[in-house]
Design a protein around this motif. Structure first.
Motif, short mmCIF file in Angstrom:
data_model
loop_
_atom_site.label_atom_id
_atom_site.label_comp_id
_atom_site.label_asym_id
_atom_site.label_seq_id
_atom_site.Cartn_x
_atom_site.Cartn_y
_atom_site.Cartn_z
N ARG A 99 0.82 -1.21 0.00
CA ARG A 99 0.00 0.00 0.00
C ARG A 99 0.86 1.26 0.00
N LEU A 100 1.97 1.23 0.77
CA LEU A 100 2.88 2.37 0.81
C LEU A 100 3.41 2.70 -0.58
N ALA A 101 3.78 1.65 -1.32
CA ALA A 101 4.27 1.86 -2.67
C ALA A 101 3.18 2.37 -3.59
N ARG A 102 1.99 1.80 -3.48
CA ARG A 102 0.89 2.20 -4.35
C ARG A 102 0.49 3.65 -4.11
N GLU A 103 0.41 4.07 -2.84
CA GLU A 103 0.00 5.43 -2.52
C GLU A 103 1.02 6.47 -2.98
N ASN A 104 2.27 6.05 -3.15
CA ASN A 104 3.30 6.98 -3.60
C ASN A 104 3.68 6.79 -5.06
N GLY A 105 2.89 5.99 -5.79
CA GLY A 105 3.12 5.82 -7.22
C GLY A 105 4.41 5.10 -7.55
N LEU A 106 4.85 4.20 -6.67
CA LEU A 106 6.11 3.49 -6.87
C LEU A 106 5.85 2.11 -7.47
N ASP A 107 6.55 1.78 -8.55
CA ASP A 107 6.41 0.48 -9.20
C ASP A 107 7.32 -0.51 -8.50
N LEU A 108 6.74 -1.49 -7.83
CA LEU A 108 7.53 -2.46 -7.07
C LEU A 108 8.42 -3.30 -7.97
N ARG A 109 8.09 -3.42 -9.24
CA ARG A 109 8.90 -4.23 -10.15
C ARG A 109 10.24 -3.57 -10.45
N GLU A 110 10.38 -2.31 -10.11
CA GLU A 110 11.65 -1.62 -10.32
C GLU A 110 12.60 -1.76 -9.14
N LEU A 111 12.15 -2.43 -8.06
CA LEU A 111 12.97 -2.55 -6.86
C LEU A 111 13.61 -3.92 -6.77
N THR A 112 14.73 -3.96 -6.09
CA THR A 112 15.37 -5.22 -5.74
C THR A 112 15.23 -5.42 -4.24
N GLY A 113 14.48 -6.42 -3.84
CA GLY A 113 14.25 -6.65 -2.42
C GLY A 113 15.49 -7.15 -1.72
N SER A 114 15.69 -6.68 -0.50
CA SER A 114 16.86 -7.11 0.29
C SER A 114 16.51 -8.23 1.25
N GLY A 115 15.25 -8.68 1.25
CA GLY A 115 14.87 -9.79 2.11
C GLY A 115 15.21 -11.13 1.48
N PRO A 116 14.87 -12.22 2.18
CA PRO A 116 15.14 -13.56 1.64
C PRO A 116 14.48 -13.77 0.29
N ASP A 117 15.21 -14.32 -0.65
CA ASP A 117 14.71 -14.61 -1.99
C ASP A 117 14.16 -13.38 -2.68
N GLY A 118 14.78 -12.22 -2.41
CA GLY A 118 14.37 -10.99 -3.07
C GLY A 118 13.11 -10.36 -2.51
N LEU A 119 12.67 -10.78 -1.32
CA LEU A 119 11.47 -10.22 -0.71
C LEU A 119 11.67 -8.73 -0.46
N ILE A 120 10.69 -7.91 -0.89
CA ILE A 120 10.78 -6.46 -0.72
C ILE A 120 10.31 -6.06 0.66
N LEU A 121 11.18 -5.40 1.41
CA LEU A 121 10.89 -4.97 2.76
C LEU A 121 10.44 -3.51 2.77
N ARG A 122 9.94 -3.09 3.91
CA ARG A 122 9.52 -1.70 4.05
C ARG A 122 10.70 -0.75 3.85
N ALA A 123 11.87 -1.15 4.36
CA ALA A 123 13.05 -0.31 4.22
C ALA A 123 13.42 -0.10 2.75
N ASP A 124 13.17 -1.12 1.90
CA ASP A 124 13.48 -0.98 0.48
C ASP A 124 12.58 0.09 -0.16
N VAL A 125 11.31 0.06 0.17
CA VAL A 125 10.37 1.04 -0.40
C VAL A 125 10.70 2.44 0.11
N GLU A 126 10.97 2.56 1.41
CA GLU A 126 11.28 3.89 1.97
C GLU A 126 12.55 4.46 1.35
N TYR A 127 13.57 3.62 1.14
CA TYR A 127 14.81 4.09 0.52
C TYR A 127 14.55 4.59 -0.90
N ALA A 128 13.72 3.83 -1.66
CA ALA A 128 13.41 4.23 -3.04
C ALA A 128 12.64 5.55 -3.06
#
Length: 454
Positions: free
Chosen positions: A171-200
């Motif tokens: 929801r945080l990504a959606r409300e800020n118009g951020l495309d999650l497919r452009e991120l590389t998750g730092s969690g296990p198996d590429g899982l996107i964490l809150r810190a990844d979205v906030e950094y982006a």
């Protein structure tokens, strides 16, 4: 030969996806025993001491005090002694809300990003305190005053939803118009964490923006300056999220009535004068609530909008608002309908003390079906409380004060209280809500009415 095991932040309760490190209870180099508390964390529900399932020597800690970590992130590593005969490292076998220690988690290899003046592929430890450099892809790393941004090749993601740590992150990504497919998750198996979205989002905010064309006429607008920013996190953040959701989703309405509580106060005084454990006023009000809910079960329910159904609940798990130094919490008295006034008094006292000391467990703060809010302790007469989502109603009780009242046809000074009921208009109409509130008021004015349900 010693084996180094990684202990990750366990699942601390229903719906909790992260916790803030409040205080480390061990240092790097300390010897810890199985199930010894090693860190105190604050979740959106409570303060919790987290026990380590392994016994050995602490070799590293991850995260400073004040850092928020997602569930599943490493907390510390422990060098354990000889393995068991089955070849498995010894663990406690205990379970902390869905977290088991039967088998150790696989260790993730941590790589330090290349920075000027330092060779790549060095050890993971970043100093004597045992901290470990963040995984590649988490953003800029600072070394000796120089910032170096780690570069990671973007993997090709399959079609379908992008894996994230929680719906709140999506929801945080959606409300800020951020495309999650452009991120590389730092969690296990590429899982996107809150810190990844906030950094982006921070990185996007720092990019230069082309200046907008000057308006035809000067426009003036008030500009806020100064002030103190207070993060909405922990309990305060959880309360903000829940109340906002309640206001957004629940079409609530409120009705209220003044009641003469003189006889209820006399009845309580008589009970306490008879000896035995003292009966609290909130316990008597809770007993009245459970009797009213037995007559009007529509208010002990929740709404399932996906199925378009109202779910009436069989048990009454009564929440009550408790103000603490860390904010408002709502402990839950389980099976309140099955407890008498004495048992309710004892449970209210236990939960109130646990709330005051920060010792409530996540289980003691979830699962309520109806809430009793005694805001009269703050010296106010009335209120229109916000429903504790996903419940359907809340009874508010104001202060009990002497007021002029017509009693048996004559003007007298009586102990008067204002009662209010805020209810979800989807579960019932005003007639049901009014009937519930009137029954509560009748019991307050004439406690003998309760004898019918004893």
């Amino acid at each position: 030969m010693a084996q180094v095991l990684e202990f990750k932040l366990p699942d601390l309760g229903e719906g909790l996806t992260e916790a803030e490190i409040v205080r480390w209870l061990v240092q790097v180099g300390d010897v810890v025993a199985v199930d010894q508390p090693v860190v105190e964390v604050e979740t959106a529900k409570a303060m919790v001491e987290v026990p380590c399932p392994y016994g050995g020597v602490v070799t590293a800690r991850f995260g400073e005090e004040g850092t928020e970590l997602p569930v599943g992130a490493p907390l510390l590593t422990v060098a354990v002694g000889p393995q068991s005969s089955a070849g498995e490292p010894e663990g406690s076998g205990n379970v902390l809300v869905g977290y088991g220690t039967g088998a150790p988690p696989a260790r993730r290899r941590r790589v330090r990003p290349t920075v000027p003046g330092r060779p790549a592929g060095g050890p993971a430890d970043d100093g004597a305190d045992g901290r470990v450099a963040p995984a590649v892809g988490r953003g800029p790393q600072r070394h000796n005053g120089t910032v170096a941004t780690a570069v990671v090749a973007q993997p090709v993601r399959p079609e379908g939803p992008v894996p994230v740590i929680s719906p709140l992150v999506r929801r945080l990504a959606r409300e800020n118009g951020l495309d999650l497919r452009e991120l590389t998750g730092s969690g296990p198996d590429g899982l996107i964490l809150r810190a990844d979205v906030e950094y982006a989002l921070r990185a996007a905010a720092q990019r230069p923006v082309a200046p907008a064309p000057a308006p035809a006429a000067p426009v003036t607008a008030p500009v806020a300056s100064g002030g103190t920013r207070i993060p909405l996190k922990g309990i305060r953040g959880a309360v903000a999220d829940k109340l906002s959701r309640s206001r957004h989703e629940i079409p609530d309405a409120t009705c209220w009535v003044d009641a003469d509580a003189t006889e209820l106060m006399r009845a309580r005084a008589a009970m306490n004068a008879a000896g035995g454990a003292k009966i609290s006023l909130i316990a008597l009000l809770a007993r009245i609530c459970t009797a009213a809910l037995a007559r009007f079960p529509e208010l002990n329910s929740t709404v399932d909008m996906a199925a378009r159904e109202v779910v009436q609940l069989d048990e009454v798990h009564l929440g009550f608002a408790a103000q603490t130094e860390r904010g408002l919490v709502v402990p839950v008295v389980r099976d309140a309908h099955a407890r008498d006034a004495e048992a309710l008094t004892a449970e209210f006292a236990r939960l109130t003390e646990a709330a005051r000391t920060g010792g409530l467990t996540p289980g003691e703060l979830t699962g309520g079906t109806f809430t009793l809010n005694n805001y009269g302790v703050f010296g106010v007469d009335g209120s229109t409380p916000i429903i504790n989502h996903p419940e359907a109603a809340m009874l508010g009780v104001g202060r009990i004060v002497p007021k002029p009242w017509v009693h048996e046809g004559e003007l007298a000074v009586r102990q008067v209280v204002q009662l209010s009921l805020t209810f979800d208009h989807r579960v019932c109409d005003g007639g049901t809500a009014g009937g519930f509130l009137r029954y509560v008021a009748d019991c307050v004015e004439q406690p003998a009415v309760l004898l019918r349900t004893l």
